[in-house]
Design a protein around this motif. Structure first.
Motif, PDB file in Angstrom:
ATOM      1  N   TRP A  58      13.018  63.263 -12.478  1.00 67.53           N
ATOM      2  CA  TRP A  58      12.197  62.208 -13.090  1.00 67.53           C
ATOM      3  C   TRP A  58      11.545  62.709 -14.373  1.00 67.53           C
ATOM      4  O   TRP A  58      11.562  62.013 -15.398  1.00 67.53           O
TER       5      TRP A  58
ATOM      6  N   LEU B 248      12.900  65.785  -2.485  1.00 65.51           N
ATOM      7  CA  LEU B 248      11.756  65.225  -3.204  1.00 65.51           C
ATOM      8  C   LEU B 248      11.406  66.089  -4.414  1.00 65.51           C
ATOM      9  O   LEU B 248      11.176  65.563  -5.512  1.00 65.51           O
TER      10      LEU B 248
ATOM     11  N   LEU C 134      19.442  61.251  -8.919  1.00 65.88           N
ATOM     12  CA  LEU C 134      18.485  60.528  -8.072  1.00 65.88           C
ATOM     13  C   LEU C 134      19.196  59.763  -6.958  1.00 65.88           C
ATOM     14  O   LEU C 134      18.728  59.748  -5.812  1.00 65.88           O
ATOM     15  N   VAL C 135      20.322  59.155  -7.283  1.00 74.04           N
ATOM     16  CA  VAL C 135      21.096  58.412  -6.274  1.00 74.04           C
ATOM     17  C   VAL C 135      21.641  59.371  -5.209  1.00 74.04           C
ATOM     18  O   VAL C 135      21.645  59.052  -4.020  1.00 74.04           O
TER      19      VAL C 135
ATOM     20  N   LEU D 125      16.625  62.395   0.996  1.00 72.59           N
ATOM     21  CA  LEU D 125      15.193  62.148   1.154  1.00 72.59           C
ATOM     22  C   LEU D 125      14.926  61.234   2.350  1.00 72.59           C
ATOM     23  O   LEU D 125      14.034  61.491   3.155  1.00 72.59           O
ATOM     24  N   LEU D 126      15.724  60.182   2.480  1.00 70.08           N
ATOM     25  CA  LEU D 126      15.495  59.203   3.551  1.00 70.08           C
ATOM     26  C   LEU D 126      15.998  59.662   4.914  1.00 70.08           C
ATOM     27  O   LEU D 126      15.361  59.408   5.933  1.00 70.08           O
TER      28      LEU D 126
ATOM     29  N   ARG E   8      14.448  67.267   3.138  1.00 69.21           N
ATOM     30  CA  ARG E   8      13.718  66.129   2.555  1.00 69.21           C
ATOM     31  C   ARG E   8      12.740  66.598   1.488  1.00 69.21           C
ATOM     32  O   ARG E   8      12.635  65.992   0.423  1.00 69.21           O
TER      33      ARG E   8
ATOM     34  N   PHE F 149      18.590  60.586  -2.982  1.00 68.56           N
ATOM     35  CA  PHE F 149      17.888  59.540  -2.227  1.00 68.56           C
ATOM     36  C   PHE F 149      18.274  59.497  -0.743  1.00 68.56           C
ATOM     37  O   PHE F 149      17.388  59.461   0.120  1.00 68.56           O
ATOM     38  N   PRO F 150      19.553  59.519  -0.379  1.00 70.54           N
ATOM     39  CA  PRO F 150      19.887  59.535   1.053  1.00 70.54           C
ATOM     40  C   PRO F 150      19.369  60.778   1.780  1.00 70.54           C
ATOM     41  O   PRO F 150      18.985  60.705   2.944  1.00 70.54           O
TER      42      PRO F 150
ATOM     43  N   MET G  57      13.911  65.544  -7.054  1.00 71.85           N
ATOM     44  CA  MET G  57      13.760  64.210  -7.630  1.00 71.85           C
ATOM     45  C   MET G  57      12.615  64.193  -8.649  1.00 71.85           C
ATOM     46  O   MET G  57      12.720  63.529  -9.694  1.00 71.85           O
TER      47      MET G  57
END
Length: 143
Positions: free
Chosen positions: A90, A83, A116-117, A123-124, A79, A120-121, A86
């Motif tokens: 960004w 991040l 990013l897509v 990260l979550l 995670r 994202f999973p 990401m």
């Protein structure tokens, strides 16, 4: 949840981790072997990144793109690694790709959006079952 849903989710997260790791590690190697071109776009870096010298930004981006993918591959601190990548993505989107539109051929932001897509999973949900994170949780933290 279905009995096999856990391994399916873990396999899906592993695929995302491996894809992201390859892409970012390759970019980190390019920075390692290449010349610092961040000076050319330093004025486009978002705040607070713009406050740092371009040489430090180059080194931090290169380190993140070399170290965090290794953590993704083995699934350790996934995670946090997601991040970090990401944030790198960004900054790249804002400073190098945002004004060029969507198309990759025009140096647009399409790949940044894909990264990013993909991240994202992770990260979550974390690294999933096929990871050192899962082993640590199971055997060290006993949860």
């Amino acid at each position: 949840m279905k009995p096999n849903a856990s391994w399916q989710s873990g396999l899906g997260l592993l695929a995302l981790r491996l894809f992201a790791a390859y892409e970012f590690f390759e970019s980190g190697l390019e920075k390692w072997k290449g010349e610092n071109w961040f000076a050319d776009i330093h004025d486009q870096f978002p705040f607070p990144i713009s406050l740092l010298p371009d040489s430090l930004n180059w080194q931090m981006a290169m380190f993140a793109e070399l170290a965090l993918p290794v953590l993704l591959v083995v699934g350790l601190a996934a995670r946090l690694s997601a991040l970090g990548l990401m944030i790198v993505t960004w900054v790249a989107w804002v400073s190098a790709h945002a004004g060029a539109g969507y198309n990759v051929c025009d140096n647009g932001y399409k790949m940044a959006l894909i990264y990013l897509v993909v991240l994202f999973p992770i990260l979550l949900q974390g690294a999933g079952g096929f990871s050192l994170d899962a082993l640590l949780k199971k055997y060290v933290l006993k949860k």
